[in-house]
Design a protein around this motif. Structure first.
Motif, PDB file in Angstrom:
ATOM      1  N   GLY A  15      -3.566  38.778  75.164  1.00  0.00           N
ATOM      2  CA  GLY A  15      -4.548  37.584  75.817  1.00  0.00           C
ATOM      3  C   GLY A  15      -5.909  38.193  75.595  1.00  0.00           C
ATOM      4  O   GLY A  15      -6.313  39.022  74.951  1.00  0.00           O
ATOM      5  N   PRO A  16      -6.752  37.288  76.123  1.00  0.00           N
ATOM      6  CA  PRO A  16      -8.082  37.371  75.853  1.00  0.00           C
ATOM      7  C   PRO A  16      -8.812  38.644  76.298  1.00  0.00           C
ATOM      8  O   PRO A  16      -9.400  39.236  75.946  1.00  0.00           O
ATOM      9  N   SER A  19      -7.654  41.504  74.397  1.00  0.00           N
ATOM     10  CA  SER A  19      -8.527  41.803  73.237  1.00  0.00           C
ATOM     11  C   SER A  19      -9.710  42.144  73.469  1.00  0.00           C
ATOM     12  O   SER A  19     -10.257  43.159  72.622  1.00  0.00           O
ATOM     13  N   GLU A  20     -10.460  41.945  74.670  1.00  0.00           N
ATOM     14  CA  GLU A  20     -11.762  42.301  74.689  1.00  0.00           C
ATOM     15  C   GLU A  20     -11.817  43.896  75.213  1.00  0.00           C
ATOM     16  O   GLU A  20     -12.734  44.533  74.496  1.00  0.00           O
ATOM     17  N   TRP A  21     -10.897  44.304  75.986  1.00  0.00           N
ATOM     18  CA  TRP A  21     -10.658  45.809  76.279  1.00  0.00           C
ATOM     19  C   TRP A  21     -10.394  46.519  74.838  1.00  0.00           C
ATOM     20  O   TRP A  21     -11.000  47.693  74.589  1.00  0.00           O
ATOM     21  N   VAL A  22      -9.652  46.081  74.019  1.00  0.00           N
ATOM     22  CA  VAL A  22      -9.205  46.911  72.894  1.00  0.00           C
ATOM     23  C   VAL A  22     -10.365  46.888  71.921  1.00  0.00           C
ATOM     24  O   VAL A  22     -10.639  47.930  71.352  1.00  0.00           O
ATOM     25  N   GLU A  23     -11.162  45.792  71.834  1.00  0.00           N
ATOM     26  CA  GLU A  23     -12.398  45.745  70.945  1.00  0.00           C
ATOM     27  C   GLU A  23     -13.498  46.775  71.442  1.00  0.00           C
ATOM     28  O   GLU A  23     -14.033  47.535  70.758  1.00  0.00           O
ATOM     29  N   ASP A  37      -1.561  45.957  71.005  1.00  0.00           N
ATOM     30  CA  ASP A  37      -2.735  45.798  71.755  1.00  0.00           C
ATOM     31  C   ASP A  37      -2.219  45.275  73.192  1.00  0.00           C
ATOM     32  O   ASP A  37      -2.432  44.277  73.641  1.00  0.00           O
ATOM     33  N   PHE A  38      -1.474  46.470  73.716  1.00  0.00           N
ATOM     34  CA  PHE A  38      -1.177  46.264  75.253  1.00  0.00           C
ATOM     35  C   PHE A  38      -2.120  46.852  76.063  1.00  0.00           C
ATOM     36  O   PHE A  38      -2.300  48.178  75.674  1.00  0.00           O
ATOM     37  N   VAL A  39      -2.573  46.417  77.024  1.00  0.00           N
ATOM     38  CA  VAL A  39      -3.546  46.935  77.788  1.00  0.00           C
ATOM     39  C   VAL A  39      -3.099  46.798  79.148  1.00  0.00           C
ATOM     40  O   VAL A  39      -3.132  45.942  79.871  1.00  0.00           O
ATOM     41  N   TRP A  40      -2.799  48.100  79.669  1.00  0.00           N
ATOM     42  CA  TRP A  40      -2.185  48.300  81.081  1.00  0.00           C
ATOM     43  C   TRP A  40      -3.585  47.866  82.069  1.00  0.00           C
ATOM     44  O   TRP A  40      -4.426  48.872  82.024  1.00  0.00           O
ATOM     45  N   ASP A  41      -3.271  47.135  82.965  1.00  0.00           N
ATOM     46  CA  ASP A  41      -4.383  47.110  84.131  1.00  0.00           C
ATOM     47  C   ASP A  41      -3.977  47.820  85.346  1.00  0.00           C
ATOM     48  O   ASP A  41      -2.992  47.562  86.024  1.00  0.00           O
ATOM     49  N   ILE A  42      -4.682  49.059  85.521  1.00  0.00           N
ATOM     50  CA  ILE A  42      -4.157  49.820  86.708  1.00  0.00           C
ATOM     51  C   ILE A  42      -4.416  49.422  88.028  1.00  0.00           C
ATOM     52  O   ILE A  42      -4.109  50.072  88.956  1.00  0.00           O
ATOM     53  N   THR A  43      -5.255  48.400  88.081  1.00  0.00           N
ATOM     54  CA  THR A  43      -5.428  47.743  89.527  1.00  0.00           C
ATOM     55  C   THR A  43      -4.716  46.682  89.832  1.00  0.00           C
ATOM     56  O   THR A  43      -4.729  46.207  90.932  1.00  0.00           O
ATOM     57  N   GLU A  44      -3.597  46.412  88.762  1.00  0.00           N
ATOM     58  CA  GLU A  44      -2.728  45.226  89.222  1.00  0.00           C
ATOM     59  C   GLU A  44      -1.185  46.096  89.561  1.00  0.00           C
ATOM     60  O   GLU A  44      -1.355  47.190  89.452  1.00  0.00           O
ATOM     61  N   ALA A  46       2.251  47.332  89.455  1.00  0.00           N
ATOM     62  CA  ALA A  46       3.266  48.190  88.627  1.00  0.00           C
ATOM     63  C   ALA A  46       4.269  48.967  89.478  1.00  0.00           C
ATOM     64  O   ALA A  46       3.619  49.576  90.551  1.00  0.00           O
ATOM     65  N   ILE A  47       5.522  48.878  89.142  1.00  0.00           N
ATOM     66  CA  ILE A  47       6.588  49.756  89.625  1.00  0.00           C
ATOM     67  C   ILE A  47       7.589  50.029  88.743  1.00  0.00           C
ATOM     68  O   ILE A  47       7.989  48.944  87.993  1.00  0.00           O
ATOM     69  N   GLY A  48       8.269  51.257  88.815  1.00  0.00           N
ATOM     70  CA  GLY A  48       9.215  51.569  88.026  1.00  0.00           C
ATOM     71  C   GLY A  48       9.200  51.145  86.566  1.00  0.00           C
ATOM     72  O   GLY A  48       8.066  51.670  86.182  1.00  0.00           O
ATOM     73  N   PRO A  49       9.845  50.293  85.883  1.00  0.00           N
ATOM     74  CA  PRO A  49       9.520  49.991  84.393  1.00  0.00           C
ATOM     75  C   PRO A  49       8.719  48.759  84.329  1.00  0.00           C
ATOM     76  O   PRO A  49       8.387  48.266  83.357  1.00  0.00           O
ATOM     77  N   PHE A  50       8.359  48.216  85.432  1.00  0.00           N
ATOM     78  CA  PHE A  50       7.309  46.991  85.450  1.00  0.00           C
ATOM     79  C   PHE A  50       5.976  47.225  85.549  1.00  0.00           C
ATOM     80  O   PHE A  50       5.397  47.954  86.385  1.00  0.00           O
ATOM     81  N   CYS A  51       5.212  46.716  84.669  1.00  0.00           N
ATOM     82  CA  CYS A  51       3.558  46.886  84.660  1.00  0.00           C
ATOM     83  C   CYS A  51       3.023  45.504  84.359  1.00  0.00           C
ATOM     84  O   CYS A  51       3.650  44.637  83.780  1.00  0.00           O
ATOM     85  N   THR A  52       1.854  45.314  84.601  1.00  0.00           N
ATOM     86  CA  THR A  52       0.867  44.152  84.476  1.00  0.00           C
ATOM     87  C   THR A  52      -0.195  44.673  83.402  1.00  0.00           C
ATOM     88  O   THR A  52      -0.894  45.579  83.778  1.00  0.00           O
ATOM     89  N   ASP A  53      -0.717  43.801  82.398  1.00  0.00           N
ATOM     90  CA  ASP A  53      -1.375  43.784  81.446  1.00  0.00           C
ATOM     91  C   ASP A  53      -2.781  43.184  82.044  1.00  0.00           C
ATOM     92  O   ASP A  53      -2.823  42.645  83.071  1.00  0.00           O
ATOM     93  N   ALA A  54      -3.701  43.339  81.313  1.00  0.00           N
ATOM     94  CA  ALA A  54      -5.092  42.860  81.563  1.00  0.00           C
ATOM     95  C   ALA A  54      -5.268  41.316  81.704  1.00  0.00           C
ATOM     96  O   ALA A  54      -6.213  40.841  82.297  1.00  0.00           O
ATOM     97  N   ASP A  55      -4.298  40.651  81.208  1.00  0.00           N
ATOM     98  CA  ASP A  55      -4.229  39.140  81.251  1.00  0.00           C
ATOM     99  C   ASP A  55      -3.195  38.614  82.180  1.00  0.00           C
ATOM    100  O   ASP A  55      -3.087  37.446  82.149  1.00  0.00           O
ATOM    101  N   GLY A  56      -2.721  39.564  83.065  1.00  0.00           N
ATOM    102  CA  GLY A  56      -1.597  39.069  83.930  1.00  0.00           C
ATOM    103  C   GLY A  56      -0.244  39.000  83.646  1.00  0.00           C
ATOM    104  O   GLY A  56       0.739  38.665  84.389  1.00  0.00           O
TER     105      GLY A  56
END
Length: 440
Positions: A15-16, A19-23, A37-44, A46-56
């Motif tokens: 997502g946008p 992409s901004e974080w990767v750049e 280009d997967f960016v884990w958002d550590i503020t969102e 996440a539990i077990g095998p599930f996590c949230t990226d920077a675009d939700g």
């Protein structure tokens, strides 16, 4: 996020925001092996095998960060204990020059430190008579130090033995042991005297000929070590036969050659035993571990370690306070929650179901693994890559290995529901990749 009800959910990848974080990252980062280009958002959430990226987007992560996060994200089995720790600064000290306490006496403190991690590591390797640990920063350092203690322990060190398909790290010494892809070693100087043989019984027989007193060209007394991965990782999740590893053990015992078992990816419960070598009739002389431990560890017997204090190398290993704590708590969680049994049982179930799903498509040539260290081998590398990329678009994170294999590394406490979510995604992905026109 409720682990019992969470499911992958993807709008667009990347997502946008991602992409901004990767750049931004690559403005200053040296080139490296980024897979997505997967960016884990550590503020969102996440539990077990599930996590949230920077675009939700919600992802089902079946990589466990290449086995470095064996219980997945924010696992309460570890975090609830770690929450007792009030963060301090520095969290890393010069651990080969100073010591650290976590309060009270070693027997009374409620939180483990580096010395507790080392104590636990000797406990879970006691069946090999291991009694000594050297902590370092990474798996590559653990391998470097394993080589160093074996060279030091040999009166006339000149040779080392490695196997085709091996991967043992990217530091300069460890590179000399790699035989998985030439790109890892190209242009770099190498340690002299490193010989390689096939990762098979045929390879053992070839090594036997090389070491033969009458016809061979390698004096056994000058071989400082033989290093192997009990299950090859980067080389393709190759699971050896019991006969192969038994033959390795017999040959090394015959010639008094120390065996280094590289358990950096396969150790700490990943295969349903604490160590992958525990499945086999082989007794290592050194075990290297990292990833799941959060620090590197070289584990062996005191008679193999040098007596001089300056022979090994690490600035921070034994002084990584938080890493050592997490490592010790992870090992405790594996034992307290019967996660070895879970890895063995769920691994058998998962591989059986993967074979069922794969049988409905003409893409997968082999399903193999031990415990929750599992690979699918495809008919071509392009097909593997297409499955990996399409799975990502469905919210499933996987990783390649070998020439045309896909590795799956769920958390050690994975549930049947989570495995079925992965299987449903793969079933859909196989259909799309096999017939992209019809799927569209």
């Amino acid at each position: 996020m409720d682990r019992n009800t969470a499911e992958p959910r993807v709008d667009s990848l990347p997502g946008p925001q991602s992409s901004e974080w990767v750049e931004y990252h690559h403005e200053t980062a040296a080139p490296s092996t980024y897979v997505y280009d997967f960016v884990w958002d550590i503020t969102e959430d996440a539990i077990g095998p599930f996590c949230t990226d920077a675009d939700g987007n919600v992802l089902l992560d079946f990589t466990c960060h290449v086995a470095a996060s064996p219980l997945g994200y924010n696992n309460p089995k570890v975090l609830d204990r770690a929450d007792e720790f009030d963060m301090v600064d520095p969290l890393k000290i010069a651990g080969q020059d100073f010591y650290v306490s976590t309060g009270g006496s070693p027997d009374e403190t409620s939180l483990p430190g580096p010395a507790h991690l080392m104590d636990r590591l000797t406990d879970i390797t006691s069946h090999y008579d291991f009694d000594t640990v050297f902590l370092s920063n990474s798996g590559a350092e653990a391998v470097e130090n394993a080589m160093k203690i074996c060279y030091d322990n040999c009166e006339t060190p000149k040779y080392g033995i490695t196997f085709d398909g091996a991967f043992h790290g990217r530091t300069l010494g460890a590179l000399s042991l790699n035989r998985s892809k030439s790109v890892y070693r190209r242009k770099f100087p190498e340690l002299s005297g490193i010989h390689d043989v096939e990762y098979s019984e045929a390879g053992v027989e070839r090594l036997r000929s090389k070491l033969d007193a009458d016809t061979g060209h390698i004096p056994p007394e000058e071989v400082a070590f033989l290093i192997l991965e009990p299950i090859q990782g980067e080389g393709g999740y190759r699971v050896p036969s019991p006969e192969f590893l038994s033959a390795v053990d017999d040959l090394c015992r015959e010639h008094d050659i120390p065996i280094i078992a590289d358990e950096i990816q396969s150790g700490a419960g990943r295969t349903g035993e604490m160590w992958a070598v525990d499945h086999y009739d082989i007794e290592p002389d050194v075990i290297t571990s990292a990833k799941a431990l959060r620090v590197g560890a070289t584990i062996s017997r005191s008679d193999i370690f040098p007596s001089e204090t300056s022979r090994l190398s690490s600035t921070w290993g034994a002084g990584d306070i938080l890493g050592s704590m997490r490592g010790a708590l992870t090992l405790a969680a594996i034992e307290d929650h019967d996660l070895l049994d879970n890895a063995a049982e769920k691994g058998t179930y998962f591989m059986d179901r993967l074979r069922e799903v794969s049988a409905d498509h003409q893409l997968v040539e082999d399903v193999r693994g031990l415990g929750l260290m599992i690979a699918l081998e495809f008919d071509t590398a392009d097909r593997r890559d297409a499955v990996m990329e399409t799975a990502l678009q469905h919210g499933l994170l996987t990783l390649g290995c070998g020439q045309k294999s896909l590795r799956l590394l769920p958390p050690l406490d994975v549930t049947e529901r989570e495995l079925e979510l992965c299987l449903d995604i793969l079933d859909s992905v196989f259909t799309e990749v096999a017939d992209p026109v019809a799927s569209a």
